[in-house]
Design a protein around this motif. Structure first.
Motif, short mmCIF file in Angstrom:
data_model
loop_
_atom_site.label_atom_id
_atom_site.label_comp_id
_atom_site.label_asym_id
_atom_site.label_seq_id
_atom_site.Cartn_x
_atom_site.Cartn_y
_atom_site.Cartn_z
N ILE A 1 5.09 13.21 3.15
CA ILE A 1 4.23 12.23 2.75
C ILE A 1 2.87 11.91 3.59
O ILE A 1 1.88 12.05 3.11
CB ILE A 1 4.83 10.72 2.55
N LEU A 2 3.19 12.12 4.97
CA LEU A 2 2.24 11.98 5.98
C LEU A 2 1.02 13.20 5.82
O LEU A 2 -0.12 12.96 6.11
CB LEU A 2 2.56 11.75 7.28
N SER A 3 1.47 14.17 5.55
CA SER A 3 0.69 15.43 5.52
C SER A 3 -0.41 15.34 4.15
O SER A 3 -1.19 15.99 3.89
CB SER A 3 1.42 16.70 5.53
N GLY A 4 0.30 14.49 3.02
CA GLY A 4 -0.56 14.32 1.89
C GLY A 4 0.00 15.37 0.62
O GLY A 4 -0.32 15.66 -0.29
N GLU B 1 -0.24 -5.96 -4.44
CA GLU B 1 -0.18 -5.14 -5.51
C GLU B 1 0.71 -3.72 -5.61
O GLU B 1 1.34 -3.27 -6.38
CB GLU B 1 -1.46 -4.60 -6.30
N ILE B 2 0.63 -3.30 -4.31
CA ILE B 2 1.44 -2.13 -3.95
C ILE B 2 2.85 -2.74 -3.68
O ILE B 2 3.93 -1.83 -4.15
CB ILE B 2 0.88 -1.39 -2.65
N ARG C 1 1.15 -14.54 -9.92
CA ARG C 1 2.72 -14.45 -9.43
C ARG C 1 3.14 -15.54 -9.11
O ARG C 1 2.35 -16.36 -8.44
CB ARG C 1 2.63 -13.70 -8.32
N THR D 1 1.11 -1.59 -8.73
CA THR D 1 0.15 -0.46 -8.49
C THR D 1 0.62 0.61 -7.81
O THR D 1 1.54 0.61 -6.78
CB THR D 1 -1.15 -1.03 -8.00
N GLN D 2 0.58 1.84 -8.32
CA GLN D 2 1.32 3.24 -7.72
C GLN D 2 0.12 3.51 -6.51
O GLN D 2 -1.13 3.75 -7.03
CB GLN D 2 1.44 4.26 -8.70
N ASP D 3 0.23 3.43 -5.33
CA ASP D 3 -0.56 3.79 -4.29
C ASP D 3 -1.21 5.31 -4.43
O ASP D 3 -0.10 6.13 -4.65
CB ASP D 3 -0.25 3.62 -2.93
N ARG D 4 -2.20 5.52 -4.49
CA ARG D 4 -3.04 6.84 -4.36
C ARG D 4 -3.84 7.12 -2.95
O ARG D 4 -3.98 8.24 -2.74
CB ARG D 4 -3.74 7.06 -5.36
N ALA E 1 -4.66 11.04 3.89
CA ALA E 1 -3.71 11.95 4.59
C ALA E 1 -4.26 13.40 4.42
O ALA E 1 -4.97 14.31 5.34
CB ALA E 1 -2.22 12.24 4.13
N THR E 2 -4.61 13.81 3.13
CA THR E 2 -5.43 15.14 2.99
C THR E 2 -6.74 15.24 3.60
O THR E 2 -6.97 16.39 4.28
CB THR E 2 -5.19 15.40 1.49
N HIS F 1 -10.96 5.62 -6.13
CA HIS F 1 -12.13 6.70 -6.42
C HIS F 1 -13.17 6.00 -5.49
O HIS F 1 -14.11 6.88 -5.16
CB HIS F 1 -12.57 6.81 -7.95
N ILE F 2 -13.27 4.76 -5.25
CA ILE F 2 -14.48 4.18 -4.22
C ILE F 2 -14.09 4.66 -2.85
O ILE F 2 -14.92 5.35 -2.06
CB ILE F 2 -14.44 2.84 -4.42
N VAL G 1 -9.54 0.61 -4.50
CA VAL G 1 -9.68 1.43 -5.59
C VAL G 1 -9.94 2.89 -4.83
O VAL G 1 -10.93 3.16 -4.33
CB VAL G 1 -10.69 0.89 -6.42
N TYR H 1 -7.92 -7.26 -9.51
CA TYR H 1 -7.80 -5.79 -9.23
C TYR H 1 -8.95 -5.21 -10.57
O TYR H 1 -8.58 -5.11 -11.47
CB TYR H 1 -6.22 -5.44 -9.73
N ALA I 1 6.66 2.20 -5.10
CA ALA I 1 6.79 1.39 -6.42
C ALA I 1 8.10 1.23 -7.21
O ALA I 1 8.35 0.43 -7.54
CB ALA I 1 5.64 2.25 -7.50
N GLN J 1 2.95 13.24 -3.01
CA GLN J 1 2.63 11.93 -3.47
C GLN J 1 4.02 10.99 -3.53
O GLN J 1 4.70 11.09 -4.46
CB GLN J 1 1.91 12.02 -4.90
N ILE K 1 -2.63 6.81 0.11
CA ILE K 1 -1.96 7.36 1.32
C ILE K 1 -2.18 8.88 1.26
O ILE K 1 -2.60 9.60 2.40
CB ILE K 1 -0.34 7.27 1.16
N ALA K 2 -1.89 9.50 0.09
CA ALA K 2 -1.96 10.95 0.00
C ALA K 2 -3.57 11.53 0.11
O ALA K 2 -3.73 12.41 0.69
CB ALA K 2 -1.63 11.47 -1.36
#
Lengths: 257, 257
Positions: B23-26, A22-23, B227, A28-31, A37-38, A160-161, A158, B212, B34, B29, A33-34
């Motif tokens: 990106i790697l430091s967060g 999906e990425i 798909r 789906t926009q990946d969230r 990383a943080t 938030h999980i 997901v 999903y 995408a 975004q 990674i950020a």
């Protein structure tokens, strides 16, 4: 040194494998990674590389082989749910050369979670499967736990999980000194101040300066991010840089624009 | 077969290397994964893998070596600006074993673009440097062009500049049949319908079904994405799946929830 303590003598790194068609399809926009990383930065661990791979077992195994040996820790996101496209546990077990087993505590968690939702079925029981020898990572959001085995951490797709799972892991991983970022913003085109940036970076050891252009309110500007393990040094370089930019006519905003 | 035509006999793939400490430091975004994935689908090319690597020359060279040989095309984002941390051109030149040269047309573009902005300086001239033998990709947004050399495409880090470069490339790359996605959504926990999904996928060749989960208005649900390269087949499977879900009491929403 026990888990969660800091070893300031070296840089601790992690790799991240984002598993999911999906990425890669752009759906789906990946969230993650950020987010990961943080979180890693706060633990004193640097995210050194990310790979996004499809839901294909050999591709997942290949990425695990590369990133878990190159880093202190390796995280994965995605593919630990109840459906046929959730193949992360099997891929990790193969990568490690261990069988897949039902984890008794995971099974108990899922039995409780689904007690008033129709009980366990084949799909739900899939979420109790782990590579043999694994520990569980608590999931307060939706029952099915994350999985830790060796230096591998299998998190949900997901976001938030995964946020909840990261919360459960906070402070438990050994890391080093967190990387500090200090940002200075200015309505200065980066191409006009490139030389100032280069000199500022070269003048001080143990810092790096990133330059990130933006367009805002019809104007061109840049945020300059000074990164260092030494926060006093990062702040001093930021102040020095702000002074140099002021000399050529650019007012700066601490914290960035 | 000339550029931009379709070869429906095989699957065309691309790799993407996102270059950037931010990106790697967060701190930032990512939006390019995408965006490029979606654009590639329209060209009939599948994004097969993404790697996010830091601003370190050897790491960029290593990723280029891996992804350009494993795929028909390889894109990079980031690191083609005017500052000291923009090292993509040098890394690509080293990976290809060619020198870096100032591209006369890129220089001319930048001279025009900066004519009323103080003219060229060392930093700005950096953006005219290309691996020898490269062609330019038009950038209508901010002057400095993207770069194409062989099967490598070097794009900007700023997403809206990359959007313009993708626009300039649209229809020029040879691809195959675009992958079609048909989505069916339901307020059904995926763990309750996992068996139906597995059977639906196994019943038809040449399709895949992704599941999903989501949480919306306090309710659990899932979007099921079928798909295929064959849109008639994807639609038929979606209809079949909606029927099976209705049988067990879940109304579906075409297009997803």
């Amino acid at each position: 040194m026990s888990n969660g303590e800091r070893d300031l003598q070296r840089i601790w790194t992690a790799g991240l494998i984002v598993i999911g068609d999906e990425i890669l399809s752009g759906r789906t926009q990946d969230r993650n990674i950020a987010q990961i990383a943080t979180w890693l930065n706060v633990q004193g661990i640097r995210l050194a590389e990310v790979r996004v791979v499809p839901d294909i077992e050999e591709r997942i195994i290949e990425a695990i082989g590369a990133l878990r040996s190159a880093n202190d820790y390796c995280f994965t996101t995605g593919g630990i749910g109840p459906t046929h496209d959730d193949i992360t546990v099997d891929a990790v077990a193969k990568a490690l050369g261990v069988p897949v087993a039902v984890h008794p505590a995971a099974r108990a968690i899922l039995e409780r979670y689904y007690a008033d939702k129709g009980g366990l079925n084949e799909g739900r029981l899939r979420m109790a499967r782990v590579p043999e020898g694994a520990e569980l990572i608590e999931n307060k959001m939706s029952g099915a736990p994350g999985i830790r085995i060796g230096n591998l951490f299998l998190m949900a797709g997901v976001p938030h999980i995964t946020a909840g799972m990261l919360d459960a892991l906070s402070g438990t991983l050994q890391g080093g000194r967190p990387l500090v970022s200090v940002t200075v913003g200015a309505f200065a085109p980066e191409s006009e101040v490139a030389e100032i940036l280069r000199e500022a970076e070269q003048a001080v050891d143990g810092i790096s300066i990133g330059s990130y252009p933006f367009f805002k309110e019809g104007r061109v500007g840049s945020n300059f991010v000074i990164r260092s393990e030494d926060s006093a040094k990062a702040n001093a370089v930021a102040e020095e840089l702000a002074g140099k930019l002021a000399e050529v006519g650019y007012a700066t905003v601490a914290g960035g624009i």
